[in-house]
Design a protein around this motif. Structure first.
Motif, short mmCIF file in Angstrom:
data_model
loop_
_atom_site.label_atom_id
_atom_site.label_comp_id
_atom_site.label_asym_id
_atom_site.label_seq_id
_atom_site.Cartn_x
_atom_site.Cartn_y
_atom_site.Cartn_z
N UNK A 212 25.82 6.95 -28.39
CA UNK A 212 25.93 5.69 -27.67
C UNK A 212 25.20 5.74 -26.34
N UNK A 213 24.70 4.59 -25.92
CA UNK A 213 23.99 4.49 -24.64
C UNK A 213 24.38 3.20 -23.95
N UNK A 214 24.34 3.24 -22.63
CA UNK A 214 24.48 2.05 -21.80
C UNK A 214 23.16 1.84 -21.08
N UNK A 215 22.65 0.61 -21.12
CA UNK A 215 21.44 0.24 -20.40
C UNK A 215 21.83 -0.81 -19.37
N UNK A 216 21.53 -0.54 -18.11
CA UNK A 216 21.86 -1.47 -17.03
C UNK A 216 20.60 -2.23 -16.65
N UNK A 217 20.60 -3.54 -16.92
CA UNK A 217 19.45 -4.39 -16.65
C UNK A 217 18.82 -4.90 -17.93
N UNK B 144 13.86 0.98 -28.09
CA UNK B 144 13.49 2.36 -28.41
C UNK B 144 14.71 3.17 -28.84
N UNK B 145 15.85 2.93 -28.22
CA UNK B 145 17.06 3.67 -28.57
C UNK B 145 17.57 3.32 -29.96
N UNK B 146 17.64 2.02 -30.27
CA UNK B 146 18.17 1.67 -31.60
C UNK B 146 17.19 2.08 -32.70
N UNK B 147 15.90 2.16 -32.39
CA UNK B 147 14.94 2.67 -33.36
C UNK B 147 15.23 4.13 -33.68
N UNK C 250 23.87 0.70 -28.55
CA UNK C 250 23.57 0.42 -27.14
C UNK C 250 24.38 -0.76 -26.62
N UNK C 251 24.93 -0.61 -25.42
CA UNK C 251 25.49 -1.71 -24.66
C UNK C 251 24.54 -2.03 -23.51
N UNK C 252 24.21 -3.31 -23.33
CA UNK C 252 23.31 -3.74 -22.27
C UNK C 252 24.09 -4.58 -21.28
N UNK C 253 23.98 -4.24 -19.99
CA UNK C 253 24.70 -4.96 -18.94
C UNK C 253 23.69 -5.66 -18.03
N UNK C 254 23.90 -6.97 -17.83
CA UNK C 254 23.04 -7.77 -16.98
C UNK C 254 23.91 -8.62 -16.06
N UNK C 255 23.62 -8.59 -14.78
CA UNK C 255 24.47 -9.30 -13.81
C UNK C 255 24.33 -10.82 -13.88
N UNK C 256 23.24 -11.32 -14.45
CA UNK C 256 23.01 -12.76 -14.55
C UNK C 256 23.26 -13.26 -15.98
N UNK C 257 23.30 -14.58 -16.17
CA UNK C 257 23.47 -15.11 -17.53
C UNK C 257 22.28 -14.77 -18.44
N UNK C 258 21.13 -14.54 -17.86
CA UNK C 258 19.96 -14.05 -18.57
C UNK C 258 19.03 -13.45 -17.52
N UNK C 259 17.99 -12.76 -17.98
CA UNK C 259 17.06 -12.12 -17.03
C UNK C 259 16.44 -13.16 -16.10
N UNK D 89 27.49 8.02 -24.21
CA UNK D 89 26.90 9.36 -24.13
C UNK D 89 25.82 9.45 -23.05
N UNK D 90 25.03 8.36 -22.92
CA UNK D 90 23.95 8.34 -21.94
C UNK D 90 23.94 6.99 -21.24
N UNK D 91 23.54 7.01 -19.97
CA UNK D 91 23.42 5.79 -19.17
C UNK D 91 22.00 5.70 -18.62
N UNK D 92 21.37 4.54 -18.80
CA UNK D 92 20.01 4.29 -18.30
C UNK D 92 20.07 3.15 -17.31
#
Length: 379
Positions: A6-11, A22-25, A30-39, A190-193
């Motif tokens: 498992x990985x966490x991607x911030x942004x 790249x990770x899911x490939x 992966x969990x992706x965290x974004x502070x806004x409703x979209x980029x 497991x990993x945080x990016x």
């Protein structure tokens, strides 16, 4: 039982999305965290240019070409506009044409690069100003997406994967070990990016305070949809772009050209202006840009800077409709030591991936694959 790493991607900007892909490939969840409703940052405030021609020869250029391959693949899968346009760098002085010819000579056998006559140039683009035109550099590798559409649709596409979970409106303000925190909520992996772009003060500020990194503010505009489906052809640049991109440093006359511009266009040089235009699938024209560097960038845009951009653009481009539909500024992180990225492994579980500068659209997909491969995170 799910045994996938498992990985966490911030942004959820382009770099975060590229890492997610790249990770899911490689078989990760992966969990992706974004502070806004979209980029909302630099990933959607750019020309949409995938721009190998601007990259230094070697590893960085190869990374751009790999990113281009992935953009084409993702445009088909996520169903967003992508056009393989190539690029035109227009020349209006003998010295600019000399740089074109030197670059073409250096690139023989390496990649496409052709010196065009004025007549050949005008066949490529009806938007090029014919008066005083000496010729142009033509390269075939460049392509265009609309960043506002592409980044949004890419996130929607990735969210449909069983291995990706997006958390929008969720600002990560702290990390302890392999656990990230947003208020009272926490998640572990497991990993945080960390792909936080220009917001590098929030997480690990002490790391960034010691890094050779700053910020760059650029002003841009979008012109209205051109009438009757009129197209400009490839994105257009003028000579100032030669001194902006590392890819042209192979031309022996570049230093002379730079000196010429410093004398002729001191105010453009002061504001870091080199002018380009691209066209999206709707026919709208994105134009810019300026470059201001530092950590205390003004939140207020200068109309004078926009006027300088427009005035110079009119020396080499002509459009059917010059009405400005919107104007904005973007801010991106920029390495001050000449590096093309900032990748820092904080510990065994946390990695920062940042500092890709103004080449995020061009390099992110390739860099993300390299980061995953280098860390041997594959299944």
């Amino acid at each position: 039982m799910n045994t996938k790493p498992t990985a966490i991607v911030i942004g959820a900007g382009i770099l975060g999305l590229a890492l997610t892909r790249a990770l899911i490939e490689k078989g990760w969840s992966v969990r992706v965290f974004e502070r806004h409703p979209q980029a909302q940052g630099a990933s959607v405030r750019n020309f949409g240019m995938i721009w190998p021609v601007g990259q230094a020869q070697g590893k960085t250029y190869d990374r751009a070409i790999r990113s281009r391959e992935i953009w084409l693949e993702m445009s088909r899968k996520a169903e967003f506009f992508a056009e393989q346009t190539g690029s035109l760098h227009l020349a209006y002085t003998d010295l600019e044409m000399q740089v074109v010819n030197e670059y073409v000579a250096e690139m023989q056998g390496i990649k496409s690069a052709f010196s065009l006559s004025p007549e050949e140039t005008l066949k490529k683009s009806p938007a090029a100003v014919a008066k005083g035109l000496k010729g142009a550099l033509w390269t075939a590798e460049e392509m265009i997406v609309d960043p506002r559409e592409a980044v949004l649709k890419l996130s929607i596409y990735l969210s449909k994967s069983d291995d990706v979970d997006f958390h929008w409106n969720t600002a990560i303000s702290g990390i302890q070990g392999n656990t990230v925190f947003s208020g009272q909520k926490s998640w572990s992996a497991d990993q945080v990016f960390i792909c936080s772009g220009a917001d590098f003060e929030t997480l690990y500020p002490e790391v960034f305070s010691e890094a050779e990194i700053t910020k760059c503010k650029l002003q841009m505009m979008r012109l209205t949809q051109q009438p009757q489906n009129w197209r400009i052809g490839p994105p257009l640049c003028a000579g100032l772009s030669f001194i902006h991109y590392k890819g042209f440093e192979v031309a022996s006359s570049l230093a002379e050209l730079k000196s010429y511009y410093h004398n002729k266009y001191p105010e453009l040089i002061e504001w870091g202006i080199h002018v380009m235009v691209s066209q999206n699938g709707l026919g709208e024209l994105t134009i810019g840009d300026s470059h201001e560097y530092g950590l205390n960038l003004s939140p207020f845009d200068r109309q004078h800077v926009n006027d300088l951009i427009l005035d110079f653009l009119k020396t080499f481009a002509q459009f059917k409709d010059w009405r400005v539909d919107s104007a904005w500024h973007g801010i991106y992180p920029k390495m001050t030591n000449g590096a093309t990225e900032f990748v820092r492994k904080i510990d065994k579980q946390v990695t920062i991936v940042n500092g890709i500068g103004g080449a995020g659209m061009t390099l992110s997909f390739g860099l993300a694959e390299e980061v995953v491969e280098k860390m041997d995170l594959g299944s």
